[in-house]
Design a protein around this motif. Sequence first.
Motif, PDB file in Angstrom:
ATOM      1  N   ASP A 253       9.490  -2.571  -7.498  1.00 41.69           N
ATOM      2  CA  ASP A 253       9.016  -1.568  -6.548  1.00 41.69           C
ATOM      3  C   ASP A 253       7.513  -1.599  -6.311  1.00 41.69           C
ATOM      4  N   GLY A 254       6.792  -2.511  -6.941  1.00 42.83           N
ATOM      5  CA  GLY A 254       5.354  -2.612  -6.722  1.00 42.83           C
ATOM      6  C   GLY A 254       4.521  -1.566  -7.412  1.00 42.83           C
ATOM      7  N   SER A 255       5.114  -0.779  -8.309  1.00 40.46           N
ATOM      8  CA  SER A 255       4.377   0.322  -8.931  1.00 40.46           C
ATOM      9  C   SER A 255       3.222  -0.169  -9.793  1.00 40.46           C
ATOM     10  N   GLN A 256       3.380  -1.324 -10.450  1.00 44.88           N
ATOM     11  CA  GLN A 256       2.279  -1.854 -11.266  1.00 44.88           C
ATOM     12  C   GLN A 256       1.059  -2.137 -10.409  1.00 44.88           C
ATOM     13  N   PHE A 257       1.296  -2.701  -9.237  1.00 48.05           N
ATOM     14  CA  PHE A 257       0.189  -3.008  -8.337  1.00 48.05           C
ATOM     15  C   PHE A 257      -0.419  -1.732  -7.768  1.00 48.05           C
ATOM     16  N   LEU A 258       0.409  -0.849  -7.244  1.00 47.64           N
ATOM     17  CA  LEU A 258      -0.098   0.354  -6.588  1.00 47.64           C
ATOM     18  C   LEU A 258      -0.841   1.273  -7.554  1.00 47.64           C
ATOM     19  N   SER A 259      -0.479   1.221  -8.832  1.00 53.44           N
ATOM     20  CA  SER A 259      -1.159   2.052  -9.827  1.00 53.44           C
ATOM     21  C   SER A 259      -2.450   1.415 -10.339  1.00 53.44           C
ATOM     22  N   GLY A 260      -2.713   0.169  -9.920  1.00 51.85           N
ATOM     23  CA  GLY A 260      -3.934  -0.502 -10.343  1.00 51.85           C
ATOM     24  C   GLY A 260      -3.802  -1.264 -11.649  1.00 51.85           C
ATOM     25  N   ASN A 261      -2.569  -1.416 -12.167  1.00 50.13           N
ATOM     26  CA  ASN A 261      -2.373  -2.117 -13.430  1.00 50.13           C
ATOM     27  C   ASN A 261      -2.104  -3.604 -13.258  1.00 50.13           C
ATOM     28  N   ALA A 262      -1.960  -4.062 -12.028  1.00 49.22           N
ATOM     29  CA  ALA A 262      -1.811  -5.487 -11.726  1.00 49.22           C
ATOM     30  C   ALA A 262      -2.575  -5.763 -10.439  1.00 49.22           C
ATOM     31  N   ALA A 263      -3.312  -6.864 -10.406  1.00 47.54           N
ATOM     32  CA  ALA A 263      -4.229  -7.114  -9.287  1.00 47.54           C
ATOM     33  C   ALA A 263      -3.582  -7.818  -8.101  1.00 47.54           C
ATOM     34  N   MET A 264      -2.397  -8.412  -8.295  1.00 51.28           N
ATOM     35  CA  MET A 264      -1.725  -9.106  -7.194  1.00 51.28           C
ATOM     36  C   MET A 264      -0.235  -8.822  -7.243  1.00 51.28           C
ATOM     37  N   TYR A 265       0.378  -8.784  -6.062  1.00 49.30           N
ATOM     38  CA  TYR A 265       1.805  -8.480  -5.953  1.00 49.30           C
ATOM     39  C   TYR A 265       2.324  -9.088  -4.663  1.00 49.30           C
ATOM     40  N   VAL A 266       3.529  -9.636  -4.695  1.00 48.38           N
ATOM     41  CA  VAL A 266       4.124 -10.235  -3.508  1.00 48.38           C
ATOM     42  C   VAL A 266       5.083  -9.250  -2.852  1.00 48.38           C
ATOM     43  N   THR A 267       4.862  -8.986  -1.582  1.00 51.22           N
ATOM     44  CA  THR A 267       5.745  -8.119  -0.800  1.00 51.22           C
ATOM     45  C   THR A 267       5.554  -8.479   0.672  1.00 51.22           C
ATOM     46  N   GLY A 268       6.083  -7.659   1.570  1.00 53.18           N
ATOM     47  CA  GLY A 268       6.003  -7.964   2.989  1.00 53.18           C
ATOM     48  C   GLY A 268       5.283  -6.895   3.773  1.00 53.18           C
ATOM     49  N   PRO A 269       5.154  -7.069   5.092  1.00 51.36           N
ATOM     50  CA  PRO A 269       4.406  -6.121   5.918  1.00 51.36           C
ATOM     51  C   PRO A 269       4.976  -4.719   5.905  1.00 51.36           C
ATOM     52  N   TRP A 270       6.258  -4.583   5.543  1.00 53.85           N
ATOM     53  CA  TRP A 270       6.894  -3.262   5.482  1.00 53.85           C
ATOM     54  C   TRP A 270       6.278  -2.368   4.426  1.00 53.85           C
ATOM     55  N   ASP A 271       5.574  -2.954   3.448  1.00 52.54           N
ATOM     56  CA  ASP A 271       4.990  -2.171   2.362  1.00 52.54           C
ATOM     57  C   ASP A 271       3.580  -1.678   2.667  1.00 52.54           C
ATOM     58  N   MET A 272       3.063  -1.989   3.844  1.00 52.87           N
ATOM     59  CA  MET A 272       1.722  -1.522   4.181  1.00 52.87           C
ATOM     60  C   MET A 272       1.656   0.008   4.157  1.00 52.87           C
ATOM     61  N   ILE A 273       2.752   0.673   4.490  1.00 51.67           N
ATOM     62  CA  ILE A 273       2.787   2.134   4.492  1.00 51.67           C
ATOM     63  C   ILE A 273       2.544   2.688   3.084  1.00 51.67           C
ATOM     64  N   ASN A 274       3.114   2.060   2.068  1.00 50.70           N
ATOM     65  CA  ASN A 274       2.932   2.524   0.696  1.00 50.70           C
ATOM     66  C   ASN A 274       1.551   2.170   0.164  1.00 50.70           C
ATOM     67  N   VAL A 275       1.028   1.021   0.575  1.00 51.69           N
ATOM     68  CA  VAL A 275      -0.328   0.633   0.187  1.00 51.69           C
ATOM     69  C   VAL A 275      -1.340   1.636   0.727  1.00 51.69           C
ATOM     70  N   LYS A 276      -1.192   1.983   1.988  1.00 54.89           N
ATOM     71  CA  LYS A 276      -2.124   2.919   2.610  1.00 54.89           C
ATOM     72  C   LYS A 276      -2.024   4.311   1.984  1.00 54.89           C
ATOM     73  N   ASP A 277      -0.833   4.677   1.523  1.00 55.70           N
ATOM     74  CA  ASP A 277      -0.624   6.015   0.972  1.00 55.70           C
ATOM     75  C   ASP A 277      -0.987   6.116  -0.502  1.00 55.70           C
ATOM     76  N   GLN A 278      -0.748   5.057  -1.281  1.00 59.09           N
ATOM     77  CA  GLN A 278      -0.836   5.183  -2.734  1.00 59.09           C
ATOM     78  C   GLN A 278      -1.974   4.421  -3.394  1.00 59.09           C
ATOM     79  N   ALA A 279      -2.397   3.304  -2.840  1.00 66.71           N
ATOM     80  CA  ALA A 279      -3.433   2.495  -3.500  1.00 66.71           C
ATOM     81  C   ALA A 279      -4.782   3.209  -3.471  1.00 66.71           C
ATOM     82  N   LYS A 280      -5.417   3.298  -4.613  1.00 67.39           N
ATOM     83  CA  LYS A 280      -6.725   3.943  -4.724  1.00 67.39           C
ATOM     84  C   LYS A 280      -7.839   2.909  -4.791  1.00 67.39           C
TER      85      LYS A 280
END
Length: 413
Positions: A253-280
């Motif tokens: 689910d990308g939670s490691q990346f979005l929480s800042g505990n991993a610096a890289m993650y593979v996903t697609g353009p559909w996840d831009m909404i979660n990046v914009k909402d959750q990534a600090k």
Amino acid sequence: MKRRSLGLVAAAAVLVLPLAACSSGGSSGTDADGNTTINWSVWAGSEVETAAWQHLADMVHEEDPTITVKLTTAAWPDYWTKLPTTLAGADAPCIAGLQMARVQQFANYFVPLDDELDAAGIDTADFDSSIITALQADGKQLAIPYDLGPYMVFYDKDAFAAAGLDEPVDGWTIDEFETAAKALTSGGKYGFAATNAIDAMNQWGPTIGGDQAATEDGKLNLTSAGQEKTMEWYASLVSEQGVAAELATDSSDGSQFLSGNAAMYVTGPWDMINVKDQAKFDVGVVTLPVGDAGPGTAVGGSGFGITTKCSTPDVAAKALAIITGKDAQDYLGTQGRAFPARTAEQSTWYASAVDGAQETLESALETGQPYLSTPTWTQDGLSFSQGAISVINGQSDAKSFLESVQSSSGSAG
């Protein structure tokens, strides 16, 4: 823009499933005043994704007050494991989400839309032709797409800066990826977030081993030399190189990346909404690094179709036209939930995405391959995810694991 047709995946043999009979059950209903309620089921991985789908549902009622769309969502893995029972039940949704990788598996549960398109005002020429074809079975249109897109590496710009690293550029190599991942692994944080999902084999397979977890004719392909090479390399990121955390449970689910505990993650353009909402942190995107087999990754896409249990398919087609229409795709692109399947609306995703995203996405599409799958992809993916953790953590070997999943599949080559 040159790319291979996503329609190759539609050439897989159709899995014969029990045909669901038409019903006047819970899929839809019309009251004495001519008002109709349509049930719509789709996946969502966060509150902002659910809100985006609800916005589309509300758009239907705003445009046609006689139609009310009742939304139901489930997390990605749950949606697919429950869908066979859901579509066969009395309360099956009238409209349901359908991903290209699963068209063959669920083909008999969806109504061919070809006769509904003109009446609903849907022109397939407005959509990217590759994803239109990929949502067909036996030449029949089973769903209208809302998105498509290749896998990309999303990365933490702040972490790269703190490690004294230059940001990666499109066309970078596996060696450069591994070097960066090692430099980014420090203080309990990791360079990369791994997953036990079978998607990883299609994300990395084209560039590491030169193939995917399925063949173009719908056969499981996990015992190929290319897939074994891909799995061994992917597992080494955790078990040998230590640049990704060990997996304890499902991790997709990308939670490691979005929480800042991993610096890289593979996903697609559909996840831009979660990046914009959750990534600090400041986020960048780059193509997957290039391995021995050359540049490339899988390109996927999804849409919505009308189920065979829908008792009001004409009304459902009207709702479908709205939730896949111009305004809806403008909205999804602006929110970062979809790289629109409607070609005229694709600029909305570019305008709202992080800097450099357009160049990266276009570059990934140039070398992208259709996401290949089997007619038993949900079960194949479940079998893979259940055993992959021990391989990734270095507790069992890749070859034996892949052979085990292959032998248990109903789509083995």
